[in-house]
Design a protein around this motif. Structure first.
Motif: not given
Length: 567
Positions: A1-23
Motif C-alpha cells: 500500500m505504501q507503493q500505491v500511495h507513493d505512486w499517487l504522489a508522483k503520477d502526473p495524470d489526473p485520469k490515472t490518479r482518479q482510477e487508482l483512488k477508485q481501486l
C-alpha cells in the motif's frame, strides 16, 4: 500500500490518479496487486501493455520513467547524444500523442534534442528518421495491432534498426534507477526556447516519400493502370502515405475503405485490428468485390505490416500468407537485380522456399531467430560489397525492401506488390499463376503454426526431447536436428556441426522429403509453439489442384500425428 500511495504522489495524470483512488476506495486488492506486484518489463520490443494506473501498466509516469532511463543510457553510450538527439513519433491511440510529448520533454530536461512528429506517423516513417536525421535513437509510441486497451513504446538504435541485446538490458537497468528518483521534465515552451524540441512537419514526411520514390526497387512501372486495388488502413495511420505512394507509382484505381481510413484508437469496425485475424479484412475485400479490384490490401494500424487478398477466378478474394508474399517478393526483386550480388533473408519459422529461390537466382541467403530486429541487425553485419542487402521478411506479414528503412515497412511493401501484380497482368498472368510457377519449380511449400497445451505436471518438453530424442516424427525419418540452445546441428549419421545463431530454447527437426517441425517451448506456461512445413513436389503434367490437395492432406496428418506424440 505504501507503493500505491507513493505512486499517487508522483503520477502526473489526473485520469490515472482518479482510477487508482477508485481501486483503493473499492478495496480492489487483487487489481491493485496486478498493477503493483511487478513492473512492466522493458525488452527488445520496448514496452507494451494495457493502459492504466500503476507500474505494471502503460501510463504517463511509466513513460516518463522509461524516457529518463533511455535518455541516461544514450548519454552513457554516445558522447554526442545531446546534439544528435532522438526522433519520436506516435500512432492514433488516445494516449499516444501525450506519451510522445512526455518522452520528448523528459529527454529535453536531460539536454537531449528531440525531433517530434507534428502529427501521427506510421512506424516506418519514424524509423526512417534515424538515418535521415542522424539521430542516436528513435521512439515510436504504438501498440501496433494490439487491442484498443494497449499502448507501447518501441525503441530504435542509431543504426535505424530495433534494439537487440545487450542494449535492452542496459536501458532496463537505467529505467529501474530512474523510477527511484524525481523525473526530470521541461515544459514545452522551455524545450522549444532552448531548441531541444523540434517539430517534424510536412517536409519530413515528404523526405520519406521522396526517398521511397527515388528507390530503384520502387521504380518498376509496368502498366500500373492495368490493375486496381482496395485498401484499408485498419483505423490506423497509414492511409495518407499509402495512397500518396500508390498515386506516385501511377496506380489511379485505389479505393480506400472510408470507415477504416482515419485514425481511431477504438477500432470500431474490427474485433481485433490485425489483418491476420479472422474477419479483419472483410470490409476491404467487400470493397474490392464491389469494384472488381485485382487486390484487397491492408496495413496494420501503425503501417509496418502489409496484408493482401487476391481475386480468384470465381471473383472472390483469398488471403495470401506472409510466406507466399515473401516468396513472391524474393523472386520478383531478385529478377530485377544482379542477383549474385544480393542478400535476402527470413526467420527460422518462415518458409524455406525463399532459400531455394535465392539459390536458383545465385543470390546470398541468411536466416535469423524470430523477430524483425534480428533480420535487419544481422543483415547489416552480413552484407558486403559482393552481397548487398535487398530484402527480408518474416511470416507474420513483415517485409523490408531495400535500405531506406531498416525495419518492416508496410507502405513500401504495398507499392512493390502492386507493381509486381501489374507487371504480371501486363503479361496476361495473375499472382496465382506466379505462385504455381514457383511451386512447380521448387515444390508446394505449406506452413502452419499451432500452440499445444501440455500436462503441467509433465517434465519440461524441451528437456524431455533432448533427453529422449525421437527417431521419427509423424512416420518420417529425421535427417537432422538443430538445437539452438546448444548451437549444434546433429545429422542422422552422427556428424555434428555448429550453428551461427544466438542461443535460444528452440529445436528444429528436418525430416525426410524436406518436411520440418520447429518446437519452441514456452518459458512461462506448460505449452509449446510448433511450426510445421510440408513440401509436396508437383509431377510433370500433374494438375496443380491435385498436388495442392495432396499437400494439405499431408499437413493435416503431420500436425495430428506430431501433436499426439507430444501429449
Amino acid at each position: 500500500m505504501q507503493q500505491v500511495h507513493d505512486w499517487l504522489a508522483k503520477d502526473p495524470d489526473p485520469k490515472t490518479r482518479q482510477e487508482l483512488k477508485q481501486l483503493l476506495d473499492n478495496h480492489q486488492q487483487q487489481e491493485l496487486e496486478s498493477r503493483f506486484s511487478s513492473r512492466l518489463a522493458f525488452g527488445t520490443a520496448g514496452l507494451r501493455g494495457k493502459v492504466g494506473a500503476g507500474p505494471n501498466r502503460m501510463n504517463r509516469l511509466v513513460i516518463q520513467e522509461t524516457a529518463a532511463g533511455l535518455g541516461q543510457h544514450l548519454l552513457n553510450h554516445f558522447s554526442d547524444a545531446k546534439e544528435r538527439g532522438v526522433v519520436i513519433g506516435y500512432d492514433g491511440r488516445p494516449d499516444s500523442k501525450q506519451f510522445a510529448e512526455d518522452t520528448a520533454l523528459v529527454l529535453a530536461a536531460l539536454g537531449i534534442k528531440s525531433y517530434l512528429t507534428h502529427d501521427v506517423a506510421a512506424t516506418p516513417i519514424v524509423a526512417f528518421g534515424v538515418r535521415h536525421l542522424n539521430t542516436v535513437a528513435a521512439v515510436v509510441v504504438t501498440a501496433s495491432h494490439n487491442p484498443p486497451e494497449y499502448n507501447g513504446f518501441k525503441v530504435y538504435w542509431d543504426n535505424g534498426a530495433q534494439i537487440i541485446p545487450p542494449q535492452d538490458a542496459h536501458i532496463a537497468e537505467q529505467i529501474d534507477i530512474a523510477a527511484t528518483k524525481p523525473i526530470p521534465l521541461l515544459s514545452k515552451a522551455d524545450a522549444e526556447a532552448k531548441h531541444l524540441l523540434q517539430w517534424l512537419k510536412a517536409d519530413y514526411y515528404q523526405a520519406y516519400r521522396d526517398a521511397l520514390n527515388d528507390s530503384a526497387l520502387l521504380n518498376h512501372h509496368s502498366n500500373p493502370k492495368g490493375i486496381s486495388l482496395s485498401y484499408s488502413a485498419m483505423h490506423g495511420v497509414g492511409a495518407n502515405m499509402a495512397e500518396t505512394l500508390l498515386t506516385d507509382a501511377g496506380f489511379d484505381k485505389v479505393y480506400s475503405v472510408p470507415e477504416q481510413r482515419d485514425p481511431d484508437g477504438s477500432f470500431p469496425t474490427v474485433n481485433f485490428p490485425n489483418p491476420e485475424e479472422a474477419g479483419a479484412m472483410d470490409m476491404v475485400m467487400a470493397l474490392a468485390k464491389q469494384h472488381d479490384a485485382t487486390l484487397a490490401c491492408a496495413n496494420d494500424p501503425d503501417a509496418d505490416r502489409f496484408a493482401v487478398a487476391v481475386r480468384t477466378e470465381s471473383g472472390d478474394y483469398k488471403m495470401l500468407t506472409g510466406d507466399q508474399v515473401g516468396s513472391l517478393f524474393g523472386h520478383y526483386l531478385l529478377s530485377k537485380t544482379d542477383a549474385s550480388k544480393q542478400l535476402v533473408g527470413n526467420t527460422i519459422v518462415s518458409s524455406t522456399l525463399l532459400s531455394k529461390i535465392a539459390a536458383a537466382h545465385g543470390a546470398h541467403y541468411y536466416q535469423t531467430l524470430t523477430g524483425f530486429k534480428w533480420l535487419t541487425n544481422v543483415a547489416m553485419q552480413k552484407q558486403t560489397a559482393e552481397a548487398q542487402f535487398l530484402f527480408a521478411y518474416e511470416e507474420a506479414l513483415g517485409y523490408t525492401i531495400g535500405t531506406t528503412v531498416w525495419d518492416k515497412d508496410g507502405l513500401s511493401a504495398q507499392v512493390v506488390f502492386a507493381q509486381l501484380t501489374a507487371e504480371l497482368a501486363a503479361e496476361g498472368k495473375t499472382i496465382w499463376d506466379q505462385l504455381e510457377s514457383l511451386y512447380r519449380q521448387h515444390g508446394i511449400h505449406l506452413n502452419a503454426q499451432r500452440s499445444i497445451a501440455l500436462d503441467p505436471s509433465a517434465p519440461a518438453i524441451g528437456a524431455q526431447l533432448r533427453q529422449s530424442p525421437p527417431t521419427t516424427i509423424a512416420g518420417k525419418a529425421i535427417d537432422s536436428v538443430a538445437d539452438l540452445a546448444e548451437g549444434t546441428l546433429t545429422h542422422s549419421d552422427g556428424q555434428v556441426d555448429n550453428i551461427d545463431l544466438p542461443a535460444s530454447d528452440v529445436l528444429i527437426y528436418h525430416l525426410e522429403g524436406g518436411s520440418r517441425v520447429i518446437i519452441r517451448p514456452s518459458g512461462t506456461e506448460p505449452k509449446v509453439k510448433c511450426y510445421y512445413e510440408v513440401i509436396e513436389p508437383i509431377a510433370q503434367g500433374e494438375a496443380y489442384q491435385q498436388a495442392e490437395t495432396r499437400a494439405q492432406q499431408a499437413m493435416e496428418r503431420f500436425i495430428t500425428d506430431h501433436q499426439a506424440s507430444l501429449k
